[in-house]
Every structure is written in C-alpha cells, then in structure tokens.
Enzyme design. Structure first.
Site, PDB file in Angstrom:
ATOM      1  CG  HIS A   1       9.995   3.164  -7.479  1.00 46.84           C
ATOM      2  ND1 HIS A   1      10.149   2.428  -8.890  1.00 46.84           N
ATOM      3  CD2 HIS A   1      11.048   4.175  -7.439  1.00 46.84           C
ATOM      4  CE1 HIS A   1      11.036   3.137  -9.485  1.00 46.84           C
ATOM      5  NE2 HIS A   1      11.756   4.162  -8.705  1.00 46.84           N
TER       6      HIS A   1
ATOM      7  CG  ASP B   1       8.635   0.569 -11.176  1.00 43.98           C
ATOM      8  OD1 ASP B   1       8.928   0.546 -10.105  1.00 43.98           O
ATOM      9  OD2 ASP B   1       9.195   1.702 -11.812  1.00 43.98           O
TER      10      ASP B   1
ATOM     11  CB  SER C   1      12.736   6.693 -10.698  1.00 39.77           C
ATOM     12  OG  SER C   1      13.806   5.543 -10.465  1.00 39.77           O
TER      13      SER C   1
END
Ligand SMILES: *[C@@H]1O[C@H](CO)[C@@H](O)[C@H](O)[C@H]1NC(C)=O
Ligand SMILES: *[C@@H]1O[C@H](CO)[C@@H](O)[C@H](O)[C@H]1NC(C)=O
Ligand SMILES: *[C@@H]1O[C@H](CO)[C@@H](O)[C@H](O)[C@H]1NC(C)=O
Ligand SMILES: *[C@@H]1O[C@H](CO)[C@@H](O)[C@H](O)[C@H]1NC(C)=O
Ligand SMILES: *[C@@H]1O[C@H](CO)[C@@H](O)[C@H](O)[C@H]1NC(C)=O
Ligand SMILES: *[C@@H]1O[C@H](CO)[C@@H](O)[C@H](O)[C@H]1NC(C)=O
Length: 752
Positions: free
Chosen positions: A203, A145, A533
C-alpha cells in the site's frame, strides 16, 4: 463487510490481533490490564523545555521508579507538539487525566489504510510538470503510510540535484533501507519493526509512487493500461514515515506527524482514516494535522471507503485538512464470450489471454467423488482432473478471498473458471484474478448454466481485460460521503480525484491478487489498487504542482485554488451531488491560475472555535490557545473563510441565512469580477453584496456577503453555486443547504 483490496489486508490482520488480545485478557489480572494510551499535552511550551524528562517525571508521579517509567513510556512527542504514549492501567489513567498540563488522554486506536493515465486524464501531462526542475525538486512530500520499497524505480534519484537545504530530517530507515536524493528521509515507528521498508503490504509503495514517483515509461499490468506511471510532479522529494505495518497504530501516526512537521516537509499525504467519527481531542489525525497547519503544511487525507454506509460516513472532517473522495475515470472490462456469440461482462481484472475457445464444464459433471452440492461448488478434492481436461470450469459459488477455487482450478488443470460475484465486487469493482476468470452477476451466471444444458456443443472464451475510459467521472459507492458530522457548517469531502483501478508501483514479489495472496508465481511490478487511498496521493501531487508554480502561496490558498477550479461532475451519474465529490474533479492545470483565493489562517480557526460556544472553548484548550475568546472576535463556523458554503436550515419553514467571505486577488492586478449564482431548479434566492469586486493590486483582499433565502419544498437539501468571473478566471464554490427536522442536532456534539 469487505472493503477495498488494501483495507481487506488490514482487516485480516486486525482479526488476528483481536483473537490474541482476547486471549491476553484471560491471562492477565483485569485490574492491572495495560493498554497503550496517548497523553496529549498541546503545543510545546516556549523557551527551554526538556519534554522527555518531563514525561518521565509524570510517569514517576504515577508511582513508577525511573527504570519502570522509562519502560512504560513508549514514545515522547517532543518536536512539533507535546505529549507521550505509554502503557497505562485504569488507575494511572484517572490520575493522569486530572494532572496539570494535560489536554486529553485517549487509547491509541488501530487504523486502516484505506494509476498510468490518471495524471494525463486530469489534464496534467508530463511536459507540463517538468518545466522548472530546480523549483519542483525543492518540494518535499511527507508520506505517512506503510513505508516504501526503496529499490522501486519510482524512487530513483537519477538526475536530481542536491537535497534541499531546508530539509531537517534524517534517513533512519533501518535495516537494508538506503535513501537517495529522491527518497530523502525515512523513519519507522513500530517497536518490533526493523525497517521503513514496505515489506509485505504494498500500500505504501503504491501511494508514494502516485504522490511523488518518478516517471516510468511502458509500465503496465500484464500489458493492461500500458503507459507512464508517475507521481504528480516526478521531481519532488519524498520523505517516508512508516506508521503502518499490518495495521496502523494511533500513537505511531502521531509520531509520524511530530517528525514530518519538524523535518520541514511541505505537504503531508495520509491515506489512512478512522472507520467511525471521532472526537477531535481523541483524534490523532486532527491533532497532528492541526499542528501541521500551524506551520503552513497542508495535510491531504483520504475521505475513507465507507460510502456504502451512507451520508455522513467520512471521518475526515477537519477544516484544516484537505479531504479527498474517489472517482472513477475508467473501468476495466473483462469480456466472456460464449460460443453462441453472446458476450457477458465479467467483474474481474484478468491479465491472461485465452488464445482459443474452450469447452465449458460444470463442476457437477466433472466430479465422481462428492455429493451434488459439493461438486457444483467445485469444493477442493471433489473435481476429477481427467474430466476437466483443460476446459473452463463452471462453479456455482460466490467468489471470496477465502475460497479455494483457484487452488482447485489450477490443481485440476482447468484453463479458466466461471463463478458468481459477491457484494464486495459490486461495491469496489473488479479485483485481480490469478488465472482467466469470468466473475458474473447472478443473472448472467444462470444464463451460462442454461447454456450448459442446451444440446449444442458449448464453448467459450475469457478475453484479457481492457481499459475503457469514462468520459464523465463518477463517484464510486465506496467513497465516504459528507455531510460533516462534527462541523456541520464546514463542507466535506473537499474534492474528488481518481481512485479506481489506479496502476502504480507494487512489491515485485507480492502476488497482486487477493484471491491468491500466497502465490509464489504470480507477480507484477505494477498493479491496480482501488480506494480513496489512491485518490489522496493524486491530490498531494496536484498540491505539489500548484506549489511549484506559486512558492509564496499559503496551504489554504493552494487548497482553495484546487477546489474553486475543479471540474463539475455529471449530475446524472452522481446522485449524491457534492456530498459525494465536494467541489468536483481536480483540474491542476486550471488550479495554477485561480484568479481569486479564499484563504484561512491559523487565527481564523481560533476565531471559529470562539464561535462554537462552550464546545469551542474545549477546542481552544485542545490546541492550547491560552488567551480567552475576546468579545467580538468570534466567527460563526459558516463564516470561516472556507471555499465552500453550507448550513442546515429548518424543515417546514422559510429561511434566510448569510455567509461572509473574503477573497484575495492572485490573478491580474487590475481586474473586475462579477458574481454569478446558479440555483438550478431550487426555490432559493441568492443575493451577493456587493456583486462586483474590483481590484487594482495583487494580494488585495475584498469581502462580500452571500444572503440566501428560500422556501422549503419537501427536499432534503439544495445545491447551488457561486461563481466569480472576470472574463478569464472562473472561481466557483458550492453552496449547499441541508434541511433538518431538529436544528439542535446540528450543534457540535463530539468535540470534547
Ligand atoms: C536488501 O536489499 C537488496 C537490494 O537492495 C536485496 O537484494 C536484498 O534481498 C535485501 N535483503 C533483505 C534481507 O531484505
Ligand atoms: C507499451 O507501450 C510501448 C510504447 O507504446 C511499447 O513499446 C510496448 O511494447 C508496450 N508494452 C506492452 C506490454 O504492451
Ligand atoms: C466523544 O466525547 C463524548 C463526551 O466526552 C463522549 O460521550 C463520546 O463517547 C465520545 N465519542 C467517541 C467516539 O469517543
Ligand atoms: C455433501 O458432503 C459433505 C462432505 O461429505 C457434507 O458435509 C454435506 O453435508 C453433504 N451435503 C449434502 C447436501 O448432502
Ligand atoms: C414562505 O414564503 C412564501 C413566499 O415567499 C410565503 O407565501 C409563505 O407564507 C412563507 N411561509 C412561511 C411559513 O413563512
Ligand atoms: C491599474 O489601473 C490603475 C488605474 O486605472 C493604474 O493607475 C495602474 O497603473 C494599473 N495597474 C496595473 C498593474 O496595470
């Protein structure tokens, strides 16, 4: 089209990049235009092999001297599979493509990366997962990620024992990045990057804390959703592979897989997906996850956020991947109460309390500087602060992330704002606002305008958002849908997990609102994000949980156990059926006692490739299987031992189709299971042969055939299910038939 909050960030950067690359073309001679390509060479050869030297010599064969070859070679994949990434021009490409030992050469594409109570809601409370810390803390989750923020409390190693001896990785997190006994490994890949720290995106920190974070009590967003934020099994270890920065490059994703596999992680979670369907040979996620599967590492992947573009939108299609769709188990309500008592629902996450009612003022009536259209839209510099006087400003605009409305409202001292919602909010749900805001659907906005015109003294109040639980999880429209467009007989997506309004760790200094991304004063250590996600790391945590209870289970057994025990979703709210949610909503507590599992081995995939004709031969080549397909070993993809069954059948005619499956007993040694089929109102008949399976040993395998016959009744598809039941365990799988006009369309078409 606007996408989920996170994806918007990546899209923003993508557009910046696009502009700069366009400028690049005009400056460079077209002939020598170089781009990053991935040269994939399959599995590593056995015995001694100096991969990097080989790659350099291949570059030299293109006419570069050693120094130039080294410079053009961006990265060698040498640990888990063979290949390299290099800056190549067209001429070099054509030479490389025909060189010996090369499987595929393809451009490195850019990718997009696509909560507190969520774990309790799926039935996995903290006390259930802290029973055997020694075993639980032996499990390592690899996270591909945007890196993580190591200082977040979610990654504290308080009370954890020594790092598992099986760990073969390293802490190469770069500048200002410290590992510990929780965060045991870190690597980053972007050339210009200096650290595995999730510096700006957030994120990575959010998804990692959902997959593997420690339990942090009293976490909330301005008091909303107050509770414990945590990963599925808070004592699992985390290894971070930072493959994204502002965007994710394919050659870096492949490097993350190369390292994670060799570092000996148990599970890979990757909340990144392609925005269009890719050929397997050009697909870094297909290639990386296949090599992971060969080492029995399960790759958990987000289905994608393109559900609004319809069926077949998921790019996560590989049978060896666990594909996760999103579902919503709660909504965030933001009430806007008018002085006349009418309550309107605002589509915003609002963390602010407005203690008293305020007067509503329309942009047009508080502007003396601008014309009517600019003042009704509250355009910057049109509104007169004296006339606003701390009231709620009503502006006739559709809110977007690029609008200045909050800058205006704050500069003129408004106490709140009323605006209209856009398509993105309708698809993705409420977004965080930096001040009290009512985001209304058009009809409600028109009502407010008429209320403003009425003679009575108007007033209103924007209430702080509240969490409202949904009793039946629903699939949000953004979650990418099946069917599988590459392997039509492998059902996708596999399962659904919470992915809407998920509260998890945030970068403390980062504004949690896209509408005020540069705000220096608005922050929160925990924030809500929405997307597949967020669903993906929930399943990675659930996989860790099942593995902690059954260390000897294969990756495919764990995937099967989660799929066959999933909760059914409410049909009335989920009109796309299993094409939206796969096997249903994850239920990890049930998954630890599945009774029977459908296991698939590496050999099974190779046999399936043999069943795909010439296209399958290509697939075997992609994965470097040297041996030819021998007669009689091929498996039709419908007969791959997958925990779901699907096939396409001709429209306008009756059909008969059969599926072959094998189950392994992991319940009680002596047990007898009976087949139950459910066909709903569909005109199909399902015959299971045999329809009773008796076991006397654990790990014993039994095979059976499912024969489906039916008549076409002007439907698109039929959804049925097959259940094995022994009085205790219920093993359920989806059985779906899709009717097609032209069966030739079903042939595998994009493998090469
Ligand atoms: C380095 O990390 C420390 C905390 O560990 C932080 O206070 C400091 O600001 C960081 N420095 C940089 C340059 O990021
Ligand atoms: C969160 O809940 C805890 C315990 O229930 C409570 O002590 C705390 O004050 C709450 N925090 C907020 C901001 O509501
Ligand atoms: C997939 O491969 C086929 C045949 O080589 C090619 O025509 C097609 O453009 C490829 N598709 C993508 C999305 O790259
Ligand atoms: C309103 O004013 C702006 C800026 O002065 C101008 O660009 C716009 O065309 C005007 N609109 C109308 C409807 O006159
Ligand atoms: C389909 O099956 C039905 C009932 O079994 C039968 O009446 C009908 O003739 C069949 N149609 C075709 C096209 O075979
Ligand atoms: C299972 O049943 C068989 C025969 O009924 C018996 O011999 C055997 O001991 C049983 N096994 C277990 C583990 O209970």
């Amino acid at each position: 089209m606007t996408r989920s909050p996170v994806v918007v960030d990546f899209l923003y950067f993508l557009s910046v990049l696009f502009v700069s690359s366009v400028i690049g073309i005009s400056l460079e001679s077209l002939n020598d235009q170089r781009k990053v390509y991935i040269v994939y060479m399959g599995s590593l050869p056995e015995g001694e092999y100096l991969a990097r030297d080989h790659h350099i010599s291949m570059m030299q064969a293109l006419g570069h001297n050693k120094i130039m070859a080294d410079e053009k070679l961006i990265r060698s994949y040498t640990r888990s599979f063979n290949g390299f990434a290099a800056n190549l021009n067209k001429k070099e490409l054509s030479i490389l493509r025909v060189m010996r030992g090369i499987v595929s050469v393809f451009p490195s594409q850019q990718f997009q990366a696509q909560t507190t109570r969520s774990w309790d809601y799926i039935g996995m409370s903290l006390k259930d997962v802290s029973q055997n810390p020694n075993v639980e803390s032996d499990i390592i989750i690899g996270h591909l990620d945007a890196g993580v923020r190591p200082e977040s409390h979610s990654f504290s190693d308080h009370g954890l024992g020594p790092i598992p001896t099986k760990w073969k990785g390293a802490c190469l997190g770069g500048k200002n990045f410290t590992c510990n006994k929780k965060l045991i490994g870190a690597r980053f890949y972007e050339l210009l990057d200096t650290s595995a720290n999730d510096l700006t995106i957030g994120h990575g920190t959010h998804t990692a804390s959902t997959a593997a974070g420690r339990a942090i009590k009293n976490s909330n967003f301005f008091g909303i959703a107050n509770g414990t934020v945590r990963g599925g099994v808070p004592s699992t270890r985390l290894a971070v592979y930072k493959v994204c920065n502002s965007f994710c490059d394919g050659h870096n994703i492949l490097a993350g897989f190369d390292d994670a596999i060799a570092d000996n992680v148990d599970i890979i979670t990757i909340s990144i997906s392609y925005n269009s369907i890719q050929n397997i040979s050009d697909n870094v996620i297909s290639i990386g996850s296949f090599h992971a599967m060969e080492k029995d590492i399960l790759t958990v992947n987000a289905a994608g956020n393109l559900g609004s573009s319809g069926f077949g939108s998921t790019a996560s299609i590989e049978p060896w991947i666990f594909t996760i769709g999103a579902s919503a188990d709660r909504t965030i309500n933001n009430k806007f109460i008018l002085g006349n008592g009418r309550t309107l629902m605002s589509n915003a996450v609002n963390g602010f309390d407005m203690s008293t009612d305020k007067k509503l003022v329309y942009g047009r009536s508080v502007s003396s500087r601008c014309n009517e259209s600019f003042s009704t839209q509250c355009t910057l510099d049109c509104i007169d602060p004296h006339l606003v006087n701390g009231n709620i400003l009503v502006c006739d605009i559709v809110i977007t992330t690029s609008s200045d409305i909050f800058v205006t409202a704050q500069s003129v001292g408004a106490s709140g704002v009323v605006v209209r919602e856009g398509e993105d909010l309708i698809i993705y749900g409420p977004k965080i606002v930096p001040m009290p805001t009512a985001i209304l659907k058009n009809s409600d906005f028109q009502y407010v305008k008429s209320y403003l015109k009425s003679k009575i003294v108007n007033s209103a109040r924007i209430i702080k958002s509240e969490i409202v639980l949904n009793h039946a999880p629903v699939v949000p429209s953004f979650s990418s849908k099946g069917p599988n467009t590459i392997f039509p007989q492998i059902f996708k997506p596999d399962i659904s997990a919470p992915g809407v309004n998920i509260l998890a760790a945030n970068l403390r200094e980062k504004s949690p609102s896209e509408y005020a991304s540069n705000s220096k004063t608005f922050h929160s250590s925990y924030t809500f994000m929405t997307g597949t996600s967020m669903a993906c790391p929930h399943v990675a945590g659930a996989v860790a949980y099942v593995k902690s209870k059954h260390l000897d289970w294969s990756a495919s057994a764990i995937k099967s156990s989660l799929m066959t025990t999933a909760r059914n979703m409410n049909f009335h709210y989920n009109i796309d059926d299993e094409l939206g949610h796969g096997a249903g909503y994850i239920d990890p507590m049930k998954a630890i006692h599945p009774g029977l599992v459908y296991e698939t081995s590496k050999e099974d995939y190779f046999k399936m490739f043999c069943g795909l004709g010439p296209e399958g031969v290509k697939l075997r080549k992609i994965f470097r299987r040297k041996k030819k397909c021998m007669k009689g070993i091929e498996t039709s993809p419908k007969d791959l031992n997958y925990p779901a069954m699907t096939s396409s059948v001709h429209k306008n005619s009756n059909f008969t189709i059969s599926f072959f499956r094998t189950v392994t007993n992991v319940g009680h040694a002596n047990s007898t299971y009976n087949a139950q089929v459910s066909t709903g109102d569909n005109m199909v008949y399902i015959n299971v042969v045999p329809n009773v399976l008796s076991f006397v040993n654990l790990k014993e395998k039994k095979s059976f055939l499912v024969i489906v016959t039916g008549n076409w009744l002007n439907q698109d598809h039929v959804s049925c299910s097959l259940i094995w039941f022994d009085g205790t365990h219920k093993i359920e799988l989806n059985l779906a038939m899709k009717y097609e006009e032209d069966l030739d369309l079903l042939n595998i078409s994009h493998i090469s």
